[in-house]
Design a protein around this motif. Structure first.
Motif, PDB file in Angstrom:
ATOM      1  N   TYR A  25       0.827  -1.205   0.000  1.00 32.39           N
ATOM      2  CA  TYR A  25       0.000   0.000   0.000  1.00 32.39           C
ATOM      3  C   TYR A  25       0.863   1.256   0.000  1.00 32.39           C
ATOM      4  O   TYR A  25       1.957   1.276   0.571  1.00 32.39           O
ATOM      5  CB  TYR A  25      -0.920   0.033   1.223  1.00 32.39           C
ATOM      6  CG  TYR A  25      -2.036  -0.985   1.183  1.00 32.39           C
ATOM      7  CD1 TYR A  25      -3.274  -0.668   0.642  1.00 32.39           C
ATOM      8  CD2 TYR A  25      -1.840  -2.270   1.681  1.00 32.39           C
ATOM      9  CE1 TYR A  25      -4.293  -1.611   0.598  1.00 32.39           C
ATOM     10  CE2 TYR A  25      -2.856  -3.213   1.641  1.00 32.39           C
ATOM     11  CZ  TYR A  25      -4.081  -2.871   1.098  1.00 32.39           C
ATOM     12  OH  TYR A  25      -5.084  -3.803   1.059  1.00 32.39           O
ATOM     13  N   GLN A  26       0.343   2.278  -0.628  1.00 31.80           N
ATOM     14  CA  GLN A  26       0.930   3.610  -0.551  1.00 31.80           C
ATOM     15  C   GLN A  26      -0.006   4.453   0.309  1.00 31.80           C
ATOM     16  O   GLN A  26      -1.171   4.654  -0.030  1.00 31.80           O
ATOM     17  CB  GLN A  26       1.079   4.212  -1.952  1.00 31.80           C
ATOM     18  CG  GLN A  26       1.878   5.501  -1.985  1.00 31.80           C
ATOM     19  CD  GLN A  26       2.046   6.021  -3.403  1.00 31.80           C
ATOM     20  OE1 GLN A  26       1.163   5.801  -4.244  1.00 31.80           O
ATOM     21  NE2 GLN A  26       3.130   6.700  -3.675  1.00 31.80           N
ATOM     22  N   ARG A  27       0.500   4.930   1.412  1.00 32.31           N
ATOM     23  CA  ARG A  27      -0.346   5.610   2.393  1.00 32.31           C
ATOM     24  C   ARG A  27      -0.120   7.118   2.356  1.00 32.31           C
ATOM     25  O   ARG A  27       1.023   7.573   2.266  1.00 32.31           O
ATOM     26  CB  ARG A  27      -0.061   5.063   3.787  1.00 32.31           C
ATOM     27  CG  ARG A  27      -0.381   3.575   3.910  1.00 32.31           C
ATOM     28  CD  ARG A  27       0.111   3.001   5.218  1.00 32.31           C
ATOM     29  NE  ARG A  27      -0.219   1.579   5.335  1.00 32.31           N
ATOM     30  CZ  ARG A  27       0.509   0.597   4.838  1.00 32.31           C
ATOM     31  NH1 ARG A  27       1.639   0.879   4.192  1.00 32.31           N
ATOM     32  NH2 ARG A  27       0.140  -0.657   4.969  1.00 32.31           N
TER      33      ARG A  27
ATOM     34  N   LEU B  74      -1.652  -5.750  -6.196  1.00 32.96           N
ATOM     35  CA  LEU B  74      -2.714  -6.014  -5.215  1.00 32.96           C
ATOM     36  C   LEU B  74      -4.028  -5.396  -5.676  1.00 32.96           C
ATOM     37  O   LEU B  74      -5.101  -5.994  -5.500  1.00 32.96           O
ATOM     38  CB  LEU B  74      -2.311  -5.467  -3.850  1.00 32.96           C
ATOM     39  CG  LEU B  74      -3.324  -5.701  -2.731  1.00 32.96           C
ATOM     40  CD1 LEU B  74      -3.497  -7.191  -2.466  1.00 32.96           C
ATOM     41  CD2 LEU B  74      -2.897  -4.992  -1.450  1.00 32.96           C
ATOM     42  N   LYS B  75      -3.968  -4.218  -6.261  1.00 32.10           N
ATOM     43  CA  LYS B  75      -5.188  -3.562  -6.732  1.00 32.10           C
ATOM     44  C   LYS B  75      -5.879  -4.399  -7.808  1.00 32.10           C
ATOM     45  O   LYS B  75      -7.109  -4.522  -7.821  1.00 32.10           O
ATOM     46  CB  LYS B  75      -4.843  -2.174  -7.283  1.00 32.10           C
ATOM     47  CG  LYS B  75      -6.058  -1.345  -7.650  1.00 32.10           C
ATOM     48  CD  LYS B  75      -5.636   0.048  -8.094  1.00 32.10           C
ATOM     49  CE  LYS B  75      -6.846   0.910  -8.420  1.00 32.10           C
ATOM     50  NZ  LYS B  75      -6.442   2.276  -8.854  1.00 32.10           N
TER      51      LYS B  75
ATOM     52  N   THR C 218      -9.601 -17.525   3.817  1.00 33.57           N
ATOM     53  CA  THR C 218      -8.429 -16.902   4.440  1.00 33.57           C
ATOM     54  C   THR C 218      -7.655 -16.066   3.433  1.00 33.57           C
ATOM     55  O   THR C 218      -7.269 -14.921   3.716  1.00 33.57           O
ATOM     56  CB  THR C 218      -7.510 -17.980   5.041  1.00 33.57           C
ATOM     57  OG1 THR C 218      -8.223 -18.704   6.046  1.00 33.57           O
ATOM     58  CG2 THR C 218      -6.266 -17.365   5.643  1.00 33.57           C
ATOM     59  N   ILE C 219      -7.423 -16.610   2.259  1.00 27.14           N
ATOM     60  CA  ILE C 219      -6.665 -15.892   1.231  1.00 27.14           C
ATOM     61  C   ILE C 219      -7.410 -14.643   0.789  1.00 27.14           C
ATOM     62  O   ILE C 219      -6.825 -13.552   0.675  1.00 27.14           O
ATOM     63  CB  ILE C 219      -6.393 -16.828   0.035  1.00 27.14           C
ATOM     64  CG1 ILE C 219      -5.500 -17.994   0.468  1.00 27.14           C
ATOM     65  CG2 ILE C 219      -5.752 -16.062  -1.118  1.00 27.14           C
ATOM     66  CD1 ILE C 219      -5.357 -19.074  -0.569  1.00 27.14           C
ATOM     67  N   LEU C 220      -8.699 -14.763   0.534  1.00 25.95           N
ATOM     68  CA  LEU C 220      -9.488 -13.600   0.093  1.00 25.95           C
ATOM     69  C   LEU C 220      -9.507 -12.516   1.172  1.00 25.95           C
ATOM     70  O   LEU C 220      -9.372 -11.327   0.865  1.00 25.95           O
ATOM     71  CB  LEU C 220     -10.913 -14.044  -0.235  1.00 25.95           C
ATOM     72  CG  LEU C 220     -11.078 -14.982  -1.430  1.00 25.95           C
ATOM     73  CD1 LEU C 220     -12.530 -15.434  -1.560  1.00 25.95           C
ATOM     74  CD2 LEU C 220     -10.616 -14.325  -2.719  1.00 25.95           C
ATOM     75  N   ALA C 221      -9.665 -12.921   2.431  1.00 25.68           N
ATOM     76  CA  ALA C 221      -9.704 -11.936   3.518  1.00 25.68           C
ATOM     77  C   ALA C 221      -8.362 -11.243   3.693  1.00 25.68           C
ATOM     78  O   ALA C 221      -8.303 -10.045   3.973  1.00 25.68           O
ATOM     79  CB  ALA C 221     -10.127 -12.620   4.820  1.00 25.68           C
ATOM     80  N   LEU C 222      -7.263 -11.976   3.527  1.00 22.60           N
ATOM     81  CA  LEU C 222      -5.933 -11.361   3.657  1.00 22.60           C
ATOM     82  C   LEU C 222      -5.677 -10.367   2.532  1.00 22.60           C
ATOM     83  O   LEU C 222      -5.059  -9.319   2.746  1.00 22.60           O
ATOM     84  CB  LEU C 222      -4.861 -12.448   3.660  1.00 22.60           C
ATOM     85  CG  LEU C 222      -4.783 -13.306   4.925  1.00 22.60           C
ATOM     86  CD1 LEU C 222      -3.828 -14.472   4.736  1.00 22.60           C
ATOM     87  CD2 LEU C 222      -4.350 -12.463   6.121  1.00 22.60           C
ATOM     88  N   ILE C 223      -6.129 -10.671   1.337  1.00 25.52           N
ATOM     89  CA  ILE C 223      -5.942  -9.749   0.219  1.00 25.52           C
ATOM     90  C   ILE C 223      -6.732  -8.460   0.434  1.00 25.52           C
ATOM     91  O   ILE C 223      -6.304  -7.379   0.017  1.00 25.52           O
ATOM     92  CB  ILE C 223      -6.359 -10.436  -1.100  1.00 25.52           C
ATOM     93  CG1 ILE C 223      -5.351 -11.543  -1.450  1.00 25.52           C
ATOM     94  CG2 ILE C 223      -6.457  -9.434  -2.245  1.00 25.52           C
ATOM     95  CD1 ILE C 223      -5.715 -12.320  -2.695  1.00 25.52           C
TER      96      ILE C 223
ATOM     97  N   GLY D  75      -9.383   2.953   0.949  1.00 20.20           N
ATOM     98  CA  GLY D  75      -8.650   3.118  -0.292  1.00 20.20           C
ATOM     99  C   GLY D  75      -8.675   1.874  -1.148  1.00 20.20           C
ATOM    100  O   GLY D  75      -8.428   1.942  -2.358  1.00 20.20           O
ATOM    101  N   ALA D  76      -8.939   0.703  -0.560  1.00 20.32           N
ATOM    102  CA  ALA D  76      -9.031  -0.529  -1.336  1.00 20.32           C
ATOM    103  C   ALA D  76     -10.387  -0.596  -2.037  1.00 20.32           C
ATOM    104  O   ALA D  76     -11.417  -0.293  -1.424  1.00 20.32           O
ATOM    105  CB  ALA D  76      -8.853  -1.744  -0.427  1.00 20.32           C
TER     106      ALA D  76
END
Length: 517
Positions: free
Chosen positions: A176-178, A198-199, A273-278, A306-307
């Motif tokens: 992420y860019q914050r 990631l986006k 788990t994978i979907l929630a972590l992403i 922002g996601a």
């Protein structure tokens, strides 16, 4: 003296057997003693026998001498034992190294075939890879039992999927860019903009999973085909309008709740788990150590502002909340809508006297659903007040605040006379902010907005305005290029032109709606 032997070596050989045996061997070697190949002579036999006995005697004497010296004997025994232990350790180490290499090779193969670990505190359910196909078909969702099927559907490798989802307490990189943007109410709001890889993964989840699930009727924020206009329309002409806000809306939804949502949709615990972590991230501190930057997690994972997936996930998580509020509104004769974290209740007639009961009941439901009301954003607007819902005036019809509209028209007039120099609108780039406000007006009042958009477009086509606009863009772009790395994100956010879509506001944006990220 024998050829090739030193005097000391000659003495050692004689001492090892006998002088006679050595003389016999040398005479035989030199040809002075005839070798009897059939049967040795008695004298030769005796000489050799004497040499053998002398050697055995010397060995026995040496052994006797060694055992007489107890310390030497124990030292030799210890040395022998240590050598055996050393040899055994070397053999064990070699055997363990071979096992380690075999295990590492098997782990590499396993990593290429599936995901079995994603970091601390999140990997417990990765061995459960059977989805509820009936439940998934009920929601018209694609079926994925494990990480391999998910990665194939997303068009990425298992390694890439693991990289995007891995939970690290301390990392040298970030997804992420914050940057911070100012709030209308004061303070700043941290926006976490996902990096391109990631986006792209989050957009895939949004399009292929989240958008396929029907939202409740009361939800209007970030729902395709709905907007702030559809959210405000049911409250037009009401005698009483109550606006309430949920505090820290996205950060209040933790990783476990997001994972539970995907499990409830029917996905296996591994896929959930994978979907929630992403879709989640922790807040981090940036720490410099040995001239290297580290990102240290300081909170648990939660939905980031922002996601692209965060708004859709909140709508699904708030489905039960909306149903309870719809029931509450029906009980008291109110109308209820929700746009992201903005909840609005309105009513016409005598039921307006029950506002206190409604507000009390809302607070109880919000608490039970795991949220918190913002104490400073409760507004009760009665007949005779200017009643607003998500920035739109709803007194008699959908309209825009007259003072703001008047200021915008005045700004366009001033620009037509003296240009862009010294002019300001919104909190970002003046051109993108004006375009955003014109689009906002067009969304609420199409005829009025069309005129403003035409006027603005005519101004921006003038050569002098173009030159000023070009200098603004160039100057701000130069400022971004010259800024330190940790401030580029904030600067870029203010100069990137973004035109708002009718479907909703940008993630994390603060009212007024024309403030563009």
């Amino acid at each position: 003296m024998a050829e090739g032997l030193t005097r000391q070596q000659l003495y050692d050989r004689i001492r090892a057997s006998s002088k006679e045996e050595y003389i016999l061997e040398e005479m035989t070697r030199l040809g002075f003693w005839a070798r009897n190949t059939t049967q040795p002579s008695p004298s030769e036999t005796l000489i050799r026998k004497e040499g053998e006995l002398r050697r055995e005697l010397n060995e026995l004497l040496a052994e006797k001498q060694k055992y007489r010296n107890r310390e030497r004997m124990l030292a030799d025994m210890r040395k022998e034992r240590m050598q055996k232990a050393k040899d055994k350790r070397a053999e064990t180490k070699k055997r363990n190294e071979e096992k380690r290499r075999e295990k590492a090779a098997a782990w590499v193969v396993q990593k290429n075939l599936n995901i079995v670990y994603l970091g601390e505190e999140v990997s417990a359910g990765l061995n459960k890879n059977v989805s509820d196909e009936a439940q998934l078909k009920k929601f018209c969702l694609p079926v994925f039992n494990d990480a391999v099927a998910l990665a194939n559907a997303m068009g990425i490798t298992i390694g890439k999927l693991r990289f995007l989802a891995f939970n690290r307490k301390v990392a040298t990189g970030t997804h992420y860019q914050r940057f911070a943007i100012p709030k209308k109410s004061g303070g700043t709001r941290v926006i976490s903009a996902p990096m391109p890889q990631l986006k792209a993964a989050q957009h895939w989840i949004l399009e292929h999973i989240l958008y396929k699930i029907e939202n409740g009727k009361a939800a209007h924020g970030f729902v395709p085909g709905k907007s702030i206009v559809t959210n405000a329309a049911p409250h037009v002409g009401q005698d009483l309008v109550i606006n309430m806000d949920l505090r820290d809306f996205f950060p209040s939804i933790p990783y476990k709740r997001v994972k539970g949502l995907f499990c409830k949709l029917g996905y296996s615990e591994q896929v959930a788990t994978i979907l929630a972590l992403i879709c989640t991230e922790p807040e981090v501190d940036e720490v410099m150590l040995d001239n290297r930057k580290y990102y240290v997690a300081k909170t648990d994972r939660h939905l980031p502002q922002g996601a692209p997936t965060s708004p859709a996930i909140t709508n699904l998580i708030c489905f039960k909340l909306d149903r309870r509020f719809e029931g509450l509104a029906a009980k008291y004769g109110y109308v209820y809508t929700r746009y992201a974290d903005d909840m609005t209740f309105s009513v016409k007639g005598d039921a307006a006297d029950k506002a206190g009961q409604v507000i009390w009941a809302v607070k109880q439901v919000v608490k039970e659903e795991g949220f918190t009301l913002h104490p400073d954003k409760l507004k009760v607007m009665r007949k005779g007040d200017k009643r607003e819902v998500t920035g739109i005036v709803v007194n008699e019809k959908l309209s825009i605040d007259r003072d703001t509209l008047h200021k915008f028209r005045a700004l366009l007039h001033q620009i037509s006379k003296t240009g862009l120099a010294g002019k300001h609108w919104g909190k970002g780039n003046i051109i993108s902010s004006m375009e955003g406000f014109a689009n906002y007006v067009y969304m609420v009042k199409p005829e009025q907005g069309a005129k403003l958009k035409a006027t603005l477009a005519t101004l921006l086509q003038r050569e002098d305005i173009k030159a000023e606009a070009r200098s603004i863009w160039t100057g701000e772009a130069t400022a971004v290029a010259a800024a330190p790395a940790d401030t580029i994100a904030d600067t870029t956010a203010s100069v990137t032109p973004v035109t708002p879509k009718p479907e909703g506001k940008a993630t994390g944006a603060e009212k007024p709606w024309w403030d563009i990220l």
